[in-house]
Design an enzyme around this catalytic site. Structure first.
Site, PDB file in Angstrom:
ATOM      1  N   ASN A 160       0.825  -1.154  -0.074  1.00 34.38           N
ATOM      2  CA  ASN A 160       0.087   0.135  -0.140  1.00 34.38           C
ATOM      3  C   ASN A 160       0.931   1.473  -0.108  1.00 34.38           C
ATOM      4  O   ASN A 160       0.273   2.395  -0.523  1.00 34.38           O
ATOM      5  CB  ASN A 160      -0.823  -0.139   1.248  1.00 34.38           C
ATOM      6  N   LYS A 207       8.791  -3.316  -2.557  1.00 38.18           N
ATOM      7  CA  LYS A 207       9.592  -3.773  -2.004  1.00 38.18           C
ATOM      8  C   LYS A 207      10.297  -4.822  -3.322  1.00 38.18           C
ATOM      9  O   LYS A 207       9.457  -5.699  -3.921  1.00 38.18           O
ATOM     10  CB  LYS A 207       9.489  -4.670  -0.961  1.00 38.18           C
ATOM     11  N   ASP A 245      -0.746 -10.719  -1.580  1.00 38.57           N
ATOM     12  CA  ASP A 245       0.271 -10.597  -0.783  1.00 38.57           C
ATOM     13  C   ASP A 245       0.245 -11.454   0.252  1.00 38.57           C
ATOM     14  O   ASP A 245       1.248 -12.079   0.744  1.00 38.57           O
ATOM     15  CB  ASP A 245       0.455  -9.066  -0.283  1.00 38.57           C
TER      16      ASP A 245
END
Length: 258
Positions: free
Chosen positions: A9, A13, A106
């Site tokens: 959000n 990464k 995720d």
């Protein structure tokens, strides 16, 4: 070399996976705000790699606009980007969601990653990830995802109090058993709420399976809640896993080699 992406959000990464070297231990993070700078920052990171990647795989919970930006950058680098969506079963993990495709990509990748850290027989696992949102998910000893919680993460809890009330500030600081000023009261309340949610899921899991779970923790908000979680759940085995999502993506790529 294959690039791994965990598009959250608030941050992207990045890491990489090599068929003979495995997953790179270091992870590079790029803030999504301001969004306009994301493409250039990603291009600079790609150019800095020792070997130019041939493909990329990731998960994205930041929406279609971000996804389209990323696809364009990788296409320009002659690198195909694919996404790993949730499914009913992948590798050795079963998805217990009523509609498996509705589980966050995720969360699914993180469960795949955590399962890889426990290749042999293990107690139930509770994975608590403290990010923009906090998620607390349970994996059975048979590696079945039983379900989990979603709640605002520590920073989002503080922001909601500051933005949704007339007189409460954006607080941070050290908690206390009996807070005696407002900043301390907010900081303690946020940490207590996070810890209480984790305790609930661990206790429910213990009752269901008849054995205490191993608590796996991750996310940028973990340092804020670590002291209280370790204090209140001291009997549990607590294992920190830095980047379970990227671990999960690496496992998917590794399985494709076999």
């Amino acid at each position: 070399m294959i690039v791994l992406l965990d598009v959250g959000n608030s941050r992207l990464k990045l890491g990489w996976y090599h068929p003979s070297l495995g997953r790179e231990a270091a992870v590079h993070a790029i803030a999504l705000n301001p969004l306009a700078q994301l493409p250039e920052r990603l291009r600079k990171w790609l150019v800095s790699l020792p070997v130019q990647p041939r493909a990329a795989m990731g998960v994205n919970v930041a929406g279609s606009v971000v996804a389209e930006m990323l696809v364009e950058v990788f296409q320009a680098a002659s690198c195909q980007l694919s996404w790993n969506p949730p499914s009913a079963i992948q590798l050795d993990v079963q998805n217990g969601y009523d509609k498996p495709e509705q589980l966050g990509a995720d969360r699914w990748a993180a469960l795949l990653g955590v399962a890889g850290h426990f290749p042999k027989a293990h107690p139930p696992l509770v994975l608590a990830t403290f990010g923009t949102a906090t998620t607390i998910d349970t994996l059975s000893p048979e590696k079945r995802f039983e379900g989990g919680l979603i709640l605002p993460g520590p920073a989002l809890m503080r922001q909601s109090l500051a933005q949704g009330t007339a007189n409460l500030p954006l607080a941070s600081g050290v908690g206390s058993d009996y807070p005696t000023h407002t900043l301390q009261a907010i900081a303690t309340g946020v940490v207590a709420a996070q810890t209480g949610a984790v305790w609930r899921q661990c206790e429910i899991t213990r009752q269901r399976f008849g054995v205490a779970p191993t608590l796996c923790v991750s996310g940028g908000g973990w340092p804020e809640v670590e002291k209280e979680v370790r204090r209140m759940l001291s009997p549990l085995d607590i294992k920190f896993i830095a980047h379970p999502v990227l671990d999960g993506l690496a496992r998917v790529l590794q399985s494709a080699q076999v």
